[in-house]
Design a protein around this motif. Structure first.
Motif, PDB file in Angstrom:
ATOM      1  N   VAL A   1       3.267  11.473   1.817  1.00 39.22           N
ATOM      2  CA  VAL A   1       3.618  10.285   2.602  1.00 39.22           C
ATOM      3  C   VAL A   1       3.663  10.599   4.099  1.00 39.22           C
ATOM      4  O   VAL A   1       2.983   9.952   4.909  1.00 39.22           O
ATOM      5  CB  VAL A   1       4.981   9.715   2.144  1.00 39.22           C
ATOM      6  CG1 VAL A   1       5.395   8.538   3.036  1.00 39.22           C
ATOM      7  CG2 VAL A   1       4.918   9.268   0.689  1.00 39.22           C
ATOM      8  N   ASN A   2       4.445  11.596   4.479  1.00 37.43           N
ATOM      9  CA  ASN A   2       4.723  11.840   5.898  1.00 37.43           C
ATOM     10  C   ASN A   2       3.530  12.374   6.670  1.00 37.43           C
ATOM     11  O   ASN A   2       3.332  12.025   7.836  1.00 37.43           O
ATOM     12  CB  ASN A   2       5.885  12.815   6.034  1.00 37.43           C
ATOM     13  CG  ASN A   2       7.192  12.261   5.536  1.00 37.43           C
ATOM     14  OD1 ASN A   2       7.252  11.132   5.033  1.00 37.43           O
ATOM     15  ND2 ASN A   2       8.252  13.034   5.646  1.00 37.43           N
ATOM     16  N   LEU A   3       2.753  13.257   6.043  1.00 33.88           N
ATOM     17  CA  LEU A   3       1.590  13.841   6.724  1.00 33.88           C
ATOM     18  C   LEU A   3       0.291  13.158   6.316  1.00 33.88           C
ATOM     19  O   LEU A   3      -0.427  12.629   7.163  1.00 33.88           O
ATOM     20  CB  LEU A   3       1.512  15.335   6.437  1.00 33.88           C
ATOM     21  CG  LEU A   3       0.236  16.038   6.943  1.00 33.88           C
ATOM     22  CD1 LEU A   3       0.075  15.858   8.452  1.00 33.88           C
ATOM     23  CD2 LEU A   3       0.245  17.507   6.557  1.00 33.88           C
TER      24      LEU A   3
ATOM     25  N   ASP B   1      -2.099   7.425  -0.797  1.00 32.10           N
ATOM     26  CA  ASP B   1      -3.341   7.144  -1.512  1.00 32.10           C
ATOM     27  C   ASP B   1      -4.398   6.684  -0.508  1.00 32.10           C
ATOM     28  O   ASP B   1      -4.283   5.609   0.084  1.00 32.10           O
ATOM     29  CB  ASP B   1      -3.095   6.058  -2.567  1.00 32.10           C
ATOM     30  CG  ASP B   1      -4.299   5.801  -3.458  1.00 32.10           C
ATOM     31  OD1 ASP B   1      -5.423   5.692  -2.943  1.00 32.10           O
ATOM     32  OD2 ASP B   1      -4.102   5.696  -4.687  1.00 32.10           O
ATOM     33  N   ALA B   2      -5.426   7.487  -0.314  1.00 30.41           N
ATOM     34  CA  ALA B   2      -6.441   7.193   0.702  1.00 30.41           C
ATOM     35  C   ALA B   2      -7.127   5.858   0.450  1.00 30.41           C
ATOM     36  O   ALA B   2      -7.413   5.105   1.394  1.00 30.41           O
ATOM     37  CB  ALA B   2      -7.475   8.318   0.740  1.00 30.41           C
ATOM     38  N   GLU B   3      -7.399   5.544  -0.803  1.00 31.15           N
ATOM     39  CA  GLU B   3      -8.088   4.286  -1.115  1.00 31.15           C
ATOM     40  C   GLU B   3      -7.226   3.076  -0.780  1.00 31.15           C
ATOM     41  O   GLU B   3      -7.744   2.046  -0.313  1.00 31.15           O
ATOM     42  CB  GLU B   3      -8.495   4.265  -2.590  1.00 31.15           C
ATOM     43  CG  GLU B   3      -9.590   5.271  -2.940  1.00 31.15           C
ATOM     44  CD  GLU B   3     -10.049   5.147  -4.373  1.00 31.15           C
ATOM     45  OE1 GLU B   3      -9.496   4.294  -5.120  1.00 31.15           O
ATOM     46  OE2 GLU B   3     -10.962   5.901  -4.760  1.00 31.15           O
ATOM     47  N   GLN B   4      -5.910   3.192  -0.993  1.00 29.78           N
ATOM     48  CA  GLN B   4      -5.035   2.068  -0.670  1.00 29.78           C
ATOM     49  C   GLN B   4      -4.935   1.854   0.839  1.00 29.78           C
ATOM     50  O   GLN B   4      -4.838   0.712   1.311  1.00 29.78           O
ATOM     51  CB  GLN B   4      -3.645   2.294  -1.269  1.00 29.78           C
ATOM     52  CG  GLN B   4      -3.625   2.219  -2.788  1.00 29.78           C
ATOM     53  CD  GLN B   4      -2.223   2.207  -3.356  1.00 29.78           C
ATOM     54  OE1 GLN B   4      -1.324   1.548  -2.821  1.00 29.78           O
ATOM     55  NE2 GLN B   4      -2.007   2.927  -4.454  1.00 29.78           N
ATOM     56  N   VAL B   5      -4.973   2.923   1.606  1.00 32.53           N
ATOM     57  CA  VAL B   5      -4.941   2.777   3.071  1.00 32.53           C
ATOM     58  C   VAL B   5      -6.259   2.196   3.566  1.00 32.53           C
ATOM     59  O   VAL B   5      -6.287   1.373   4.494  1.00 32.53           O
ATOM     60  CB  VAL B   5      -4.637   4.127   3.748  1.00 32.53           C
ATOM     61  CG1 VAL B   5      -4.656   3.977   5.270  1.00 32.53           C
ATOM     62  CG2 VAL B   5      -3.278   4.653   3.287  1.00 32.53           C
TER      63      VAL B   5
ATOM     64  N   ALA C   1       0.835  -1.197   0.000  1.00 33.42           N
ATOM     65  CA  ALA C   1       0.000   0.000   0.000  1.00 33.42           C
ATOM     66  C   ALA C   1       0.869   1.245   0.000  1.00 33.42           C
ATOM     67  O   ALA C   1       1.887   1.314   0.691  1.00 33.42           O
ATOM     68  CB  ALA C   1      -0.928   0.016   1.216  1.00 33.42           C
ATOM     69  N   ASP C   2       0.438   2.229  -0.768  1.00 32.80           N
ATOM     70  CA  ASP C   2       1.039   3.562  -0.793  1.00 32.80           C
ATOM     71  C   ASP C   2       0.203   4.434   0.125  1.00 32.80           C
ATOM     72  O   ASP C   2      -0.967   4.732  -0.178  1.00 32.80           O
ATOM     73  CB  ASP C   2       1.029   4.103  -2.222  1.00 32.80           C
ATOM     74  CG  ASP C   2       1.570   5.519  -2.338  1.00 32.80           C
ATOM     75  OD1 ASP C   2       1.876   6.146  -1.301  1.00 32.80           O
ATOM     76  OD2 ASP C   2       1.672   6.009  -3.480  1.00 32.80           O
TER      77      ASP C   2
END
Length: 292
Positions: free
Chosen positions: A114-116, A66-70, A62-63
């Protein structure tokens, strides 16, 4: 949490570095772990090593930007184990340089994404499940000492300062609501990770990297930082510190307490209304003096 045996932890950025260190420490305590990362080969290797030691491990690519991947990571974790007790929003990258105006918009978008936003997406995707369970749960957000002090990498520091603020607010919100979910904020110093080679995971959609300064001073800074990271704290030690903080329900996790003097320096400036000033890390001035 009085006992960790059989608990479930989800860790992002878990294929190497601090994320893998947390996974190792959690597995030692009998926690089942979901490892998530964008580096497929490294993720598979990390999982294989943990399974060889007897750990119960599941992997999800997961990236976190990307909200959908999380969201898919949350559902996959629940489908695998039926519940989640610990969430570690740990994935992080470093890019950009000084001066700040040299950093490209691609740098800003990648690092903040990524970080935030990785932390934001983790909170939004997992919190409904954690609250619904009504059993003790814990969120660990990885920031950095760079988010508590001044004068460092502006892009990275800005992203981590935002994670500090978000995490403190989240903790207070949950305490006010007498929630079953608690929060810890991990602020590491130099740890032996691959953060300085984060460009290996840079997305092709954000290709424009800021130019590296060519001055002798900049070269000396890069060399010094490389040396400090290579000689940094073992990620497994960081993972064990995180585990202790979860057990104690302690919010701040400082892997390098000696760095708190730099936080104190910034706070003194703030409280006394003084203009910002940098507080060099131990050994930095000596390294830079050679080229000045």
């Amino acid at each position: 949490m009085d006992s960790f045996e059989g608990k479930v932890a989800v860790i992002t950025g878990a294929a190497s570095g601090i994320g893998l260190g947390m996974a190792q420490a959690f597995a030692e305590a009998g926690i089942r772990v979901v490892l998530s990362d964008v580096e497929i080969e490294a993720l598979d290797a990390a999982a294989a090593a943990l399974r060889a030691s007897g750990a119960d491990v599941h992997t999800v690519v997961a990236d976190v930007s990307d909200a959908e991947q999380v969201q898919a990571l949350a559902h996959a974790s629940l489908q695998r184990y039926g519940g989640i007790d610990i969430l570690c929003n740990n994935a992080g990258v470093g890019a950009g340089t000084m001066p700040s105006w040299h950093s490209t918009l691609d740098d800003w978008q990648w690092v903040l994404g990524v970080n935030l936003m990785g932390v934001v997406h983790g909170i939004r995707s997992f919190m409904p499940f954690l609250l619904k369970q009504r059993t003790p749960a814990h969120i660990v957000n990885t920031a950095s000492m760079a988010g508590l002090s001044a004068g460092g990498n502006p892009v990275y520091g800005a992203s981590k300062a935002a994670v500090v603020s978000l995490s403190e607010s989240l903790y207070i919100e949950l305490q006010r609501n007498r929630s079953n979910v608690s929060v810890s904020l991990l602020c590491p110093g130099f740890v032996a990770t691959r953060i300085l080679s984060a460009e290996r995971n840079r997305p092709s959609s954000l290709p424009e990297a800021s130019p590296e300064p060519a001055s002798p001073l900049a070269a000396a800074m890069r060399q010094w930082f490389n040396e400090q990271v290579e000689q940094g704290l073992n990620p497994l030690d960081v993972g064990r510190q995180v585990l202790a903080a979860i057990r104690e329900q302690r919010f701040y996790v400082f892997t390098h307490p000696e760095w708190l003097s730099h936080v104190e320096h910034r706070l003194h400036n703030l409280l006394q209304g003084r203009n910002p000033s940098a507080s060099p890390l131990p050994g930095m001035e000596e390294a830079l003096r050679r080229v000045l």
